[in-house]
Design an enzyme around this catalytic site. Structure first.
Site, short mmCIF file in Angstrom:
data_model
loop_
_atom_site.label_atom_id
_atom_site.label_comp_id
_atom_site.label_asym_id
_atom_site.label_seq_id
_atom_site.Cartn_x
_atom_site.Cartn_y
_atom_site.Cartn_z
CB SER A 261 -2.19 -35.54 20.69
OG SER A 261 -2.97 -35.37 21.87
CG ASP A 262 -0.39 -29.34 22.63
OD1 ASP A 262 -0.74 -29.49 23.82
OD2 ASP A 262 0.23 -28.33 22.24
CE1 TYR A 263 -5.09 -29.47 28.95
CE2 TYR A 263 -7.01 -29.09 27.59
CZ TYR A 263 -6.42 -29.22 28.83
OH TYR A 263 -7.19 -29.08 29.96
CG ASN A 264 -9.72 -31.02 22.82
OD1 ASN A 264 -10.19 -32.15 22.85
ND2 ASN A 264 -10.43 -29.98 22.41
CB ALA A 265 -4.01 -31.84 19.20
#
Ligand code: NOJ
Length: 721
Positions: A261-265
Site C-alpha cells: 500500500s502507499d503510506y498509511n493508505a
C-alpha cells in the site's frame, strides 16, 4: 533457504509482522521514544514493531547494518528486514526529475541512470526502490507531474520498462541490483482539478486505453512490486479496488509480485468513507489484493479477529508472507543480510566522477530549448556575463525526491558558468526571491545595471524544488509577479538574454515567450545542473530534449495534451483565439497550448524528407515499414528525436487526433543525413473497441513523422479486413 518450512514455523504475529512496513526508527538502538512517539499513534507496542518485516526511511550503510542487527536479534526466526526507499532520480548523485528524463526519449540513458542509482542505493543498504512512477500526467497543476515521464502512454511505458531493467538487472542476483516497485496504480495522475489525493473519475475505456498501459509495461518487464494509489477510482480507493488489483492486475496481467500500500493508505480508507474503522480497512485492502501495509499496522492489529470472523483467510495471509519471504530470498538476504551495504563502497561510488559525468549528460539531454531567436549559443569569448535571478546561485535544484541527495552537492548555474569561462567577468544577483507569490524585486536596479553592462545575460527563473512533488499542487502556473517584473526589466536592458528555467512542471510562459529572446528549461536538473546549463548555453553541448508534457497557454486549459479528441465541432485554427461560437473553443484563449508535446529546439535545424511506406495497405498480421530521411542542416553534431504518430480515421470509438507509436533518437554530424525506418505492426493499431475487445479495426490510418507532435510529413495506409 526453505521458505515454505520457515513459513510453517512462524507464529501468526510473526507472519503479520512480515507484511507490515514501519519506519526504521523503531529499530534504532538508541530509540527510547518509540512508545510515546510514532508507535503510540499506530497503537502497537515496541515488541510488536520489532516484528515488522521491512522498513523505510534510513540513511546509509552504517544505519542499515545497525538496524538489521537489531531486527535480526529480536525476531524469533532472525528473518532479515527488507529496506525500502524512494530512490526516484538518483540516490546521492542526482539526475533530472523523471519529467525531465521523459524529455530525453532515451531508453538507454534512463536505464543507465537507473543502474547508477541502484548501485549507489545498494551500497547504502537499499533493497527496494519505490520507483518507477508510471502515472500518466496531463494536468500541470498536479505537483507530482515531476515524478512521471509525461503525458504519453507509449513513451512512459518504454521508459518505465527501462527504469525497471536498470534497477533490477537480469535477475536481482547481481550485487548492485535492487527491486523496483511501480506506482501509483492507478490513474493517480488524473485527480480532479489537479489537486493531489483528489478523486479520479474516468471511464473504464479511458483507464484501459491511456492510463493502464504504462504500469502494464513495467509488469511485463518483470517489476517485483506494485503500489496502489491513494486516490479513489470510480469511488473506490485503489487500495481496496478489486477491479484494479484483483481483476486487472492479478488475473488479467498475471502479476505475482508484492502489492504494497502507499503510506498509511489502509487507514485513509476510513477518511475516504469506505471503511468503518481500521479493522474494516484492513479487511477491504486484503480482500482486494494488498500484501503489505505501509506505515500503519491495521493488519497486525486486527488480522486475528478478521480471521476468527471469517472475513479474511489464512491463505491470503500466507500468500502475502510467502511473496515477501521469497523476495528476501531472491535478493540473497538470508545468506547475507547486509547484502551490498558497505561504507567503503559508499565513499567510493557516491558522487564519483563517472556518476557525475552520467548525470551531467542526462541533465544536458533532458533540457529543452523552448525558444531561440538566435541569441544562443553564446560565444565563449564573451568578456562580461551577468547571471541574474533567484536560481542564479541556488543550490536547491536537485528536485523533490532525492532522498540521500543534498543541495550542497549541486553545482549552480553561476558556478557552472565561472568554471566554463574562467577568464570572463561574471556578475550576479538574485534580484528577487523565488517565493510563489512574491511581488517585490528588492535588487531590481542593480540587476538592470548588471544586465546593461554585460555582453550577455543568463536569467535564471522558475519554481523552487519544493513547489512541486507530493502535496504541492498549484492553481496558477505563472511565474510570480516579482520574477516577471525582473524578466521584463532585464530583457529590456539587454536583448542578448537567455532565460534558464528551473521547474518541476510545465509552467504558463505565454508572456515570457513574447519577450525573452531564448528560453531553456533545465527542469530540476540534479547534481550537475549548473555545469550542464553552462555547457548548453555556450555551445559545448547541443540541446536535444523534446517535451514529454504539453506547456499550456493558460492555466484554464488544464488538463491539456496532444492526443486529444477531435470533437464534433473542432475550431478551424486552434492556434488563435476563435471569434465565433458553437465550436469547441475558449473565448479568451486559443485551443492549442504554448508548446506542444514533442517540441524542442536544437542549435541545428533538421529537415525531414521522403516519407515512404512499404505498402498502401496491410492485412492483419502483416507489418508496414515507414521510412524517412532526416538531415542535419546545422554546423554542429546533434541529436534529433524523430517521432512517429498515427491517427485512426474511423473507428467504433473516437480516436485521438494523433498518438505516438514510435520514436528514434539519432545523432547526426553537420550536414549528415540518415534514413530512419520504423515498423508498424497490427499491435500498434489496436485499441479498446466499442465492444470491449482490444483489436485493430480495418480502415484508413494516417502516419505522421516529424520533429514534434505538431509538425512533420504525412502519409496514409489502410488496414484491410
Ligand atoms: C507516499 C508517496 O505517495 C509514495 O510515492 C512514496 O513511495 C511513499 N510515500 C513512501 O515514501
Amino acid at each position: 533457504m526453505d521458505i515454505k518450512k520457515l513459513l510453517n514455523d512462524m507464529t501468526l504475529e510473526e507472519k503479520l509482522g512480515q507484511i507490515t512496513q514501519l519506519n526504521a526508527i523503531f529499530f534504532k538502538k538508541d530509540n527510547t521514544a518509540d512508545i510515546t512517539g510514532p508507535a503510540s499513534k499506530l497503537h502497537i507496542t515496541e515488541q510488536d514493531a520489532l516484528l515488522s518485516g521491512s522498513v523505510l526511511n534510513f540513511i546509509g550503510a552504517k544505519d542499515m547494518k545497525e538496524i538489521q542487527d537489531v531486527a535480526m536479534e529480536k525476531q524469533p526466526h532472525h528473518i532479515p528486514l527488507l529496506f525500502m526507499q524512494d530512490v526516484i532520480h538518483g540516490y546521492r548523485t542526482i539526475y533530472p526529475i523523471p519529467l525531465g528524463m521523459g524529455c530525453t526519449f532515451d531508453e538507454e540513458l534512463v536505464e543507465d541512470c537507473a543502474r547508477m542509482s541502484a548501485k549507489e542505493a545498494a551500497v547504502s543498504g537499499v533493497h527496494v526502490t519505490f520507483s518507477p512512477m508510471l502515472d500518466l500526467v496531463r494536468d500541470a497543476r498536479w505537483g507530482r507531474v515531476m515524478e512521471s515521464t509525461g503525458e504519453d502512454p507509449r513513451l512512459n511505458g518504454r521508459l518505465g520498462a527501462a527504469f525497471v531493467r536498470g534497477y533490477q538487472g537480469d535477475d536481482l542476483k547481481g550485487k548492485y541490483d535492487i527491486a523496483a516497485c511501480v506506482k501509483h496504480f492507478a490513474a493517480y495522475g488524473a485527480p480532479e482539478a489537479g489537486r493531489d489525493y483528489n478523486a479520479v473519475e474516468m471511464s473504464e475505456h479511458a483507464l484501459r486505453e491511456y492510463y493502464l498501459p504504462g504500469y502494464k509495461a513495467c509488469v511485463d518487464a518483470g517489476v517485483e512490486m506494485l503500489m496502489p494509489s491513494f486516490n479513489t477510482v470510480g469511488g473506490v480507493p485503489s487500495t481496496a479496488n478489486k477491479l484494479l488489483l484483483d481483476k486487472i492486475l492479478r488475473r488479467e496481467w498475471g502479476f505475482d509480485g508484492i502489492v504494497i500500500s502507499d503510506y498509511n493508505a489502509y487507514r485513509e480508507m476510513v477518511r475516504h468513507g469506505v471503511a468503518e474503522d481500521d479493522k474494516d480497512a484492513a479487511a477491504k485492502a486484503i480482500n482486494a489484493g494488498c500484501d503489505m501495509e505501509m506505515m500503519s499496522a491495521t493488519t497486525y492489529l486486527y488480522a486475528k479477529e478478521l480471521l476468527d470472523e471469517g472475513r479474511i483467510t489464512m491463505e491470503q495471509i500466507d500468500t502475502a508472507v510467502l511473496r515477501v519471504l521469497e523476495l528476501k530470498d531472491r535478493l540473497g538476504l538470508f545468506d547475507n543480510p547486509y547484502r551490498a551495504a558497505d561504507e567503503k563502497e559508499e565513499a567510493a561510488l557516491h558522487l564519483c566522477p563517472e556518476h557525475r559525468t552520467l548525470v551531467r549528460r542526462a541533465a544536458e539531454e533532458a533540457a529543452v530549448l523552448l525558444k531561440n531567436d538566435g541569441v544562443l549559443p553564446f560565444s565563449k569569448k564573451l568578456r562580461k556575463v551577468a547571471v541574474i535571478g533567484p536560481f542564479a546561485a541556488e543550490k536547491g535544484i536537485k528536485g523533490f525526491w532525492a532522498c540521500a541527495g543534498r543541495d550542497e552537492d549541486c553545482v549552480t548555474v553561476l558556478a557552472g558558468v565561472r568554471a566554463l569561462l574562467p577568464d570572463a567577468e561574471v556578475a550576479t544577483t538574485p534580484g528577487c526571491s523565488f517565493e510563489l507569490g512574491a511581488t517585490e524585486v528588492p535588487d531590481l536596479e542593480n540587476a538592470v545595471e548588471l544586465a546593461c553592462e554585460a555582453d550577455a545575460v543568463i536569467l535564471c527563473l522558475g519554481e523552487y524544488q519544493k513547489m512541486t512533488g507530493e502535496g504541492n499542487s498549484r492553481a496558477t502556473l505563472t511565474l510570480s509577479p516579482a520574477q516577471m517584473e525582473l524578466a521584463r526589466r532585464v530583457i529590456d536592458a539587454n536583448k542578448n538574454t537567455a532565460v534558464v528555467l528551473f521547474n518541476g512542471r510545465p509552467l504558463v510562459l505565454t508572456e515570457l515567450d513574447k519577450i525573452a529572446p531564448a528560453i531553456l528549461t533545465m527542469w530540476q536538473p540534479g547534481t550537475e545542473g549548473g555545469n550542464a546549463a553552462a555547457r548548453l548555453l555556450f555551445g559545448d553541448a547541443n540541446p536535444c530534449g523534446k517535451l514529454s508534457m504539453t506547456f499550456p497557454w493558460t492555466d484554464g486549459q488544464c488538463p491539456i495534451y496532444y492526443s486529444h479528441m477531435n470533437t464534433g465541432r473542432p475550431v478551424k485554427n486552434p492556434k488563435v483565439i476563435t471569434e465565433n461560437g458553437y465550436c469547441s473553443r475558449y473565448m479568451d484563449a486559443p485551443v492549442d497550448p504554448l508548446y506542444v508535446f514533442g517540441h524542442g529546439l536544437s542549435y541545428n535545424t533538421y529537415t525531414y524528407d521522403n516519407l515512404t511506406l512499404s505498402a498502401d495497405s496491410i492485412r492483419p498480421g502483416e507489418q508496414l515499414e515507414v521510412a524517412v530521411t532526416v538531415k542535419n542542416n546545422g554546423e554542429r553534431t546533434g541529436k534529433e528525436i524523430v517521432q512517429l504518430y498515427i491517427r485512426d480515421r474511423v473507428a467504433s470509438v473516437a480516436r485521438p487526433v494523433k498518438e505516438l507509436k514510435d520514436f528514434a533518437k539519432i545523432e547526426l554530424e553537420a550536414g549528415e543525413s540518415a534514413a530512419v525506418i520504423f515498423t508498424i505492426t497490427e499491435e500498434d493499431l489496436k485499441f479498446h473497441t466499442a465492444d470491449g475487445s482490444f483489436a485493430a479495426e480495418p480502415g484508413l490510418f494516417e502516419v505522421f513523422v516529424g520533429p514534434s507532435s505538431d509538425e512533420g510529413l504525412k502519409a496514409e495506409f489502410r488496414l484491410e479486413k
